[in-house]
Design a protein around this motif. Structure first.
Motif, PDB file in Angstrom:
ATOM      1  N   VAL A 150       0.892  -1.227   0.038  1.00  0.00           N
ATOM      2  CA  VAL A 150       0.079  -0.057  -0.061  1.00  0.00           C
ATOM      3  C   VAL A 150       0.775   1.265   0.193  1.00  0.00           C
ATOM      4  N   ARG A 151       0.809   2.011  -1.089  1.00  0.00           N
ATOM      5  CA  ARG A 151       1.400   3.482  -0.752  1.00  0.00           C
ATOM      6  C   ARG A 151       0.473   4.456  -1.737  1.00  0.00           C
ATOM      7  N   PHE A 152       0.954   5.849  -1.346  1.00  0.00           N
ATOM      8  CA  PHE A 152       0.227   6.748  -2.111  1.00  0.00           C
ATOM      9  C   PHE A 152       0.719   6.847  -3.728  1.00  0.00           C
ATOM     10  N   ALA A 153      -0.302   6.914  -4.479  1.00  0.00           N
ATOM     11  CA  ALA A 153      -0.195   7.057  -5.890  1.00  0.00           C
ATOM     12  C   ALA A 153      -0.205   8.493  -6.454  1.00  0.00           C
ATOM     13  N   ASN A 154      -0.917   9.517  -5.320  1.00  0.00           N
ATOM     14  CA  ASN A 154      -1.044  10.731  -5.847  1.00  0.00           C
ATOM     15  C   ASN A 154      -0.115  11.926  -4.854  1.00  0.00           C
ATOM     16  N   PHE A 155       0.906  11.535  -4.258  1.00  0.00           N
ATOM     17  CA  PHE A 155       1.684  12.130  -3.364  1.00  0.00           C
ATOM     18  C   PHE A 155       2.226  13.671  -4.318  1.00  0.00           C
ATOM     19  N   LYS A 156       1.748  14.626  -4.055  1.00  0.00           N
ATOM     20  CA  LYS A 156       1.827  15.770  -5.087  1.00  0.00           C
ATOM     21  C   LYS A 156       2.456  16.816  -4.399  1.00  0.00           C
ATOM     22  N   VAL A 157       3.354  17.397  -4.855  1.00  0.00           N
ATOM     23  CA  VAL A 157       4.014  18.915  -4.569  1.00  0.00           C
ATOM     24  C   VAL A 157       4.255  19.497  -5.626  1.00  0.00           C
ATOM     25  N   SER A 158       4.078  21.208  -5.508  1.00  0.00           N
ATOM     26  CA  SER A 158       4.122  21.886  -6.434  1.00  0.00           C
ATOM     27  C   SER A 158       5.221  22.706  -6.218  1.00  0.00           C
ATOM     28  N   VAL A 159       6.135  22.915  -7.180  1.00  0.00           N
ATOM     29  CA  VAL A 159       7.289  23.930  -7.031  1.00  0.00           C
ATOM     30  C   VAL A 159       7.110  24.933  -8.030  1.00  0.00           C
ATOM     31  N   THR A 160       7.142  26.442  -7.865  1.00  0.00           N
ATOM     32  CA  THR A 160       6.893  27.319  -8.876  1.00  0.00           C
ATOM     33  C   THR A 160       7.909  28.566  -8.139  1.00  0.00           C
ATOM     34  N   GLY A 161       7.801  29.731  -9.430  1.00  0.00           N
ATOM     35  CA  GLY A 161       8.864  30.649  -8.983  1.00  0.00           C
ATOM     36  C   GLY A 161       9.941  30.483  -9.574  1.00  0.00           C
ATOM     37  N   GLU A 162      11.268  30.915  -9.089  1.00  0.00           N
ATOM     38  CA  GLU A 162      12.398  31.019  -9.799  1.00  0.00           C
ATOM     39  C   GLU A 162      13.161  29.525  -9.699  1.00  0.00           C
ATOM     40  N   VAL A 163      12.460  28.588 -10.444  1.00  0.00           N
ATOM     41  CA  VAL A 163      13.330  27.315 -10.449  1.00  0.00           C
ATOM     42  C   VAL A 163      13.152  27.100 -12.200  1.00  0.00           C
ATOM     43  N   ALA A 164      14.097  26.300 -12.540  1.00  0.00           N
ATOM     44  CA  ALA A 164      14.368  25.753 -14.140  1.00  0.00           C
ATOM     45  C   ALA A 164      13.143  25.277 -14.575  1.00  0.00           C
ATOM     46  N   ARG A 165      12.501  24.230 -13.819  1.00  0.00           N
ATOM     47  CA  ARG A 165      11.161  23.870 -14.283  1.00  0.00           C
ATOM     48  C   ARG A 165      10.053  23.732 -13.416  1.00  0.00           C
ATOM     49  N   PRO A 166       9.392  25.006 -13.215  1.00  0.00           N
ATOM     50  CA  PRO A 166       8.459  24.965 -12.231  1.00  0.00           C
ATOM     51  C   PRO A 166       7.180  24.065 -12.794  1.00  0.00           C
ATOM     52  N   GLY A 167       6.537  23.446 -11.856  1.00  0.00           N
ATOM     53  CA  GLY A 167       5.608  22.525 -12.040  1.00  0.00           C
ATOM     54  C   GLY A 167       4.852  21.816 -10.991  1.00  0.00           C
ATOM     55  N   GLN A 168       4.043  20.803 -11.193  1.00  0.00           N
ATOM     56  CA  GLN A 168       3.606  19.972 -10.268  1.00  0.00           C
ATOM     57  C   GLN A 168       3.938  18.559 -10.354  1.00  0.00           C
ATOM     58  N   TYR A 169       4.550  17.897  -9.152  1.00  0.00           N
ATOM     59  CA  TYR A 169       5.088  16.891  -9.286  1.00  0.00           C
ATOM     60  C   TYR A 169       4.500  15.535  -8.382  1.00  0.00           C
ATOM     61  N   ILE A 170       4.334  14.540  -8.907  1.00  0.00           N
ATOM     62  CA  ILE A 170       3.773  13.440  -8.250  1.00  0.00           C
ATOM     63  C   ILE A 170       4.948  12.503  -8.198  1.00  0.00           C
ATOM     64  N   VAL A 171       5.110  12.258  -6.810  1.00  0.00           N
ATOM     65  CA  VAL A 171       6.433  11.318  -6.614  1.00  0.00           C
ATOM     66  C   VAL A 171       6.017   9.981  -5.959  1.00  0.00           C
ATOM     67  N   PRO A 172       6.483   8.916  -6.214  1.00  0.00           N
ATOM     68  CA  PRO A 172       5.857   7.611  -5.762  1.00  0.00           C
ATOM     69  C   PRO A 172       6.558   7.157  -4.416  1.00  0.00           C
ATOM     70  N   ASN A 173       7.418   8.038  -3.724  1.00  0.00           N
ATOM     71  CA  ASN A 173       7.886   7.787  -2.414  1.00  0.00           C
ATOM     72  C   ASN A 173       7.481   8.918  -1.536  1.00  0.00           C
ATOM     73  N   GLU A 174       6.708   8.583  -0.464  1.00  0.00           N
ATOM     74  CA  GLU A 174       5.909   9.598   0.392  1.00  0.00           C
ATOM     75  C   GLU A 174       7.011  10.400   1.300  1.00  0.00           C
ATOM     76  N   LYS A 175       8.132   9.797   1.629  1.00  0.00           N
ATOM     77  CA  LYS A 175       9.383  10.317   2.215  1.00  0.00           C
ATOM     78  C   LYS A 175      10.059  11.120   1.279  1.00  0.00           C
ATOM     79  N   VAL A 176       9.625  12.411   0.846  1.00  0.00           N
ATOM     80  CA  VAL A 176      10.315  13.441   0.160  1.00  0.00           C
ATOM     81  C   VAL A 176      10.616  14.640   0.768  1.00  0.00           C
ATOM     82  N   ASN A 177      11.806  15.313   0.721  1.00  0.00           N
ATOM     83  CA  ASN A 177      12.259  16.384   1.434  1.00  0.00           C
ATOM     84  C   ASN A 177      12.140  17.508   0.521  1.00  0.00           C
ATOM     85  N   ILE A 178      12.247  18.920   1.095  1.00  0.00           N
ATOM     86  CA  ILE A 178      12.430  19.884   0.519  1.00  0.00           C
ATOM     87  C   ILE A 178      13.448  20.069  -0.752  1.00  0.00           C
ATOM     88  N   LEU A 179      14.675  19.682  -0.516  1.00  0.00           N
ATOM     89  CA  LEU A 179      15.768  19.436  -1.467  1.00  0.00           C
ATOM     90  C   LEU A 179      15.646  18.496  -2.594  1.00  0.00           C
TER      91      LEU A 179
END
Length: 272
Positions: A150-179
């Motif tokens: 059992v794991r999250f399939a839609n663990f979503k974070v959004s990164v916007t502003g002054e980054v190279a690829r702003p967008g919405q990211y779905i990650v398969p690992n729920e233990k994700v950090n800001i870096l």
């Protein structure tokens, strides 16, 4: 005489463009994270951030798989009821990481998930590990020699502003950090304000809590917001240098255009 004049004119034109290019090049800034960590000598250990497993909420999508010796026995469970993407994706910028689609289970508004054979199970408020334990007990009456995932399939974070690829990211690992999130977005641009990144976190009641993150300080790796949660938003503010750079660029373009036009007028006049 005219040949000498044309040579001089071309020389002036070359000097003009070279001069503009030299003056327009800004000195490279030595921008780095964690400036409080010395470049050499004895480095201190950084205390780890406390990680709290996210709990399942309504409208979450879960990957639920029961692995058995006979795949046909659990195929109806593993099909899911909604389509999902099974790896990290980006919906913003020019880069896309879309991978093969699979299926998951939608948690309804009341917090239940309905699984073929197993029936309707409570999911809201549980961690994925707790729901896995519940499913394992329930599945004991239907399967033998099985494993539950059992794991999250839609663990979503959004990164916007002054980054190279702003967008919405779905990650398969729920233990994700800001870096991790910043790395997925291609890192901050040179105009990103590293000492004042804004993290906006959604609370279970729908309210939002803002945090200010200083990437120049190593203590963010011990902060309670170091590990991200579902639907977190990271906004990187632009520095004042970006506005100044835009103004300077427009000024340089106007100066070049005016200089070239003046030179062409002089040449045309002399030719006549």
């Amino acid at each position: 005489m005219r040949k000498t004049y044309f040579l001089n004119s071309y020389l002036i034109l070359v000097i003009l463009f070279v001069s503009v290019g030299l003056f327009s090049c800004s000195s490279a800034k030595n921008i780095k994270y964690f400036k409080d960590i010395p470049d050499s000598g004895q480095l201190k250990t950084i205390a780890k951030a406390e990680y709290t497993e996210p709990t399942i909420q309504g409208d979450d999508i879960l990957t639920i798989i029961i692995e058995t010796v006979d795949p046909a026995a659990s195929i109806s469970v593993n099909q899911g009821n909604v389509p999902i993407a099974n790896s990290a994706i980006s919906t913003g910028g020019a880069t896309s990481f879309n991978q093969q689609a699979s299926a998951g289970y939608l948690v309804d508004k009341e917090g239940y998930v309905t699984i073929p054979i197993l029936g309707k199970l409570t999911a809201m408020g549980y961690t994925t590990a707790q729901l896995r334990d519940t499913i394992q007990k329930k599945a004991a009456g239907y399967f033998k020699n099985y494993t539950v995932i059992v794991r999250f399939a839609n663990f979503k974070v959004s990164v916007t502003g002054e980054v190279a690829r702003p967008g919405q990211y779905i990650v398969p690992n729920e233990k994700v950090n800001i870096l991790d999130a910043i790395a997925m977005a291609g890192d901050l641009t040179i105009f990103g304000k590293r000492e004042n990144v804004l993290l906006i976190r959604e609370n279970p009641d729908g309210s939002k809590t803002p945090y200010r993150v200083n990437l120049n300080k190593s203590n963010i790796m011990s902060a309670p917001y170091y590990y991200l949660r579902q639907n977190d938003i990271i906004y990187v503010e632009p520095t004042k240098g970006k506005a100044e750079a835009n103004d300077a660029y427009q000024t340089r373009v106007a100066a070049i255009a005016t200089s070239v036009l003046s030179l062409l007028i002089i040449i045309a006049t002399r030719i006549k």
